[in-house]
Design a protein around this motif. Structure first.
Motif, PDB file in Angstrom:
ATOM      1  N   ALA A 115      -2.614   4.528  -6.979  1.00 32.92           N
ATOM      2  CA  ALA A 115      -2.156   3.140  -7.080  1.00 32.92           C
ATOM      3  C   ALA A 115      -0.665   3.030  -7.375  1.00 32.92           C
ATOM      4  O   ALA A 115       0.023   2.168  -6.821  1.00 32.92           O
ATOM      5  N   LEU A 172       1.388   3.918  -4.151  1.00 37.33           N
ATOM      6  CA  LEU A 172       1.208   2.895  -3.108  1.00 37.33           C
ATOM      7  C   LEU A 172       1.971   1.620  -3.440  1.00 37.33           C
ATOM      8  O   LEU A 172       2.678   1.067  -2.587  1.00 37.33           O
ATOM      9  N   ARG A 181      -2.842   8.298   0.084  1.00 35.27           N
ATOM     10  CA  ARG A 181      -3.992   7.940   0.934  1.00 35.27           C
ATOM     11  C   ARG A 181      -4.992   9.078   1.034  1.00 35.27           C
ATOM     12  O   ARG A 181      -6.185   8.853   1.234  1.00 35.27           O
ATOM     13  N   ALA A 194      -4.622  -1.351  -4.217  1.00 35.41           N
ATOM     14  CA  ALA A 194      -4.670  -0.535  -2.998  1.00 35.41           C
ATOM     15  C   ALA A 194      -5.362  -1.283  -1.868  1.00 35.41           C
ATOM     16  O   ALA A 194      -4.977  -1.170  -0.693  1.00 35.41           O
ATOM     17  N   ASP A 201      -5.501   0.164   1.996  1.00 37.36           N
ATOM     18  CA  ASP A 201      -5.498   1.616   1.865  1.00 37.36           C
ATOM     19  C   ASP A 201      -6.752   2.180   1.200  1.00 37.36           C
ATOM     20  O   ASP A 201      -6.742   3.313   0.715  1.00 37.36           O
TER      21      ASP A 201
END
Length: 229
Positions: free
Chosen positions: A110, A113, A141, A180, A185
């Motif tokens: 997290a 991202l 990812r 996310a 994602d």
């Protein structure tokens, strides 16, 4: 009314907002870009990190874990459904999973991202801004896949992440996943148990304000606000 200083898509801040919502508190939100190190905010929290809870008659309460403990100590005994269990064993498991998501999941998924895709566009170069790092995004990812598998593994033996009732562990996991998920994602098709659990959590009233948030120029994924995704 409690005040939370936060960036809107900060997973730790979302965790705190979910906890306050579950405990029935209306909250005043103040957007704080921690990377700007605003002087008045540093007076409130010299560490310069979010979230920070400010409540009348109390010193500023910084950090998701400290805020969670404060809410349990101050209000847990007065509430029918406490988010940190009373029994020692379940309390340990709840804290362990809170740490898993607030620390490990944040560091591996997290945090990268949200930083790369949301925050760096607002940062100066000196503060770490610039174009997203594709290698960092690729790693995040990839990392999310084993976290999803772990969530699913827990839920195949339990009703909720830490046991037979919802706790801080569920709110921490859901808060980080929500950030996310906004970005598209989260590989929801990889674990049905994890997906069904998240659908239960995101359907709660405490989640509604979070699902209503959007960012200009960055549309939410199709699954983000869909309760039947």
């Amino acid at each position: 009314m409690p005040t939370v200083f936060h960036p809107p898509f900060c997973p730790h801040s979302r965790f705190v907002r979910l906890a306050l919502g579950e405990y029935g508190f209306a909250v005043r939100l103040i957007e704080e870009r921690a990377w700007e190190r605003r002087r008045d905010f540093l007076v409130i929290n010299p560490a310069g990190t979010t979230p920070v809870l400010v409540e009348e008659g109390q010193p500023p309460i910084p950090g998701a874990a400290i805020i969670a403990e404060y809410l349990d100590e101050a209000f847990g005994n007065t509430l029918e459904r406490r988010l940190l269990p009373r029994e020692a064993g379940p309390r340990v498991e709840t804290r362990r999973l809170m740490s898993w998501f607030n620390d490990k999941f944040f560091a591996e998924v997290a945090g990268p991202l949200t930083t790369e895709r949301l925050y760096k566009r607002h940062m100066t170069i000196d503060a770490g801004g610039g174009s997203p790092d594709t290698e960092v995004l690729r790693a995040a990812r990839n990392n999310i896949r084993y976290h999803m598998a772990y969530i699913g593994w827990l839920l195949r033996a339990r009703d909720w992440l830490a046991g037979d009732r919802m706790t801080y562990a569920d709110l921490a996991a859901a808060a980080h996943l929500s950030a996310a998920d906004y970005l598209g994602d989260v590989p929801w098709n990889e674990d049905e148990a994890a997906k069904n659990w998240y659908a239960r959590v995101k359907s709660r009233p405490s989640f509604r304000p979070i699902l209503a948030e959007t960012l200009a120029g960055i549309p939410a994924s199709k699954t983000y606000a869909d309760l039947d995704f």
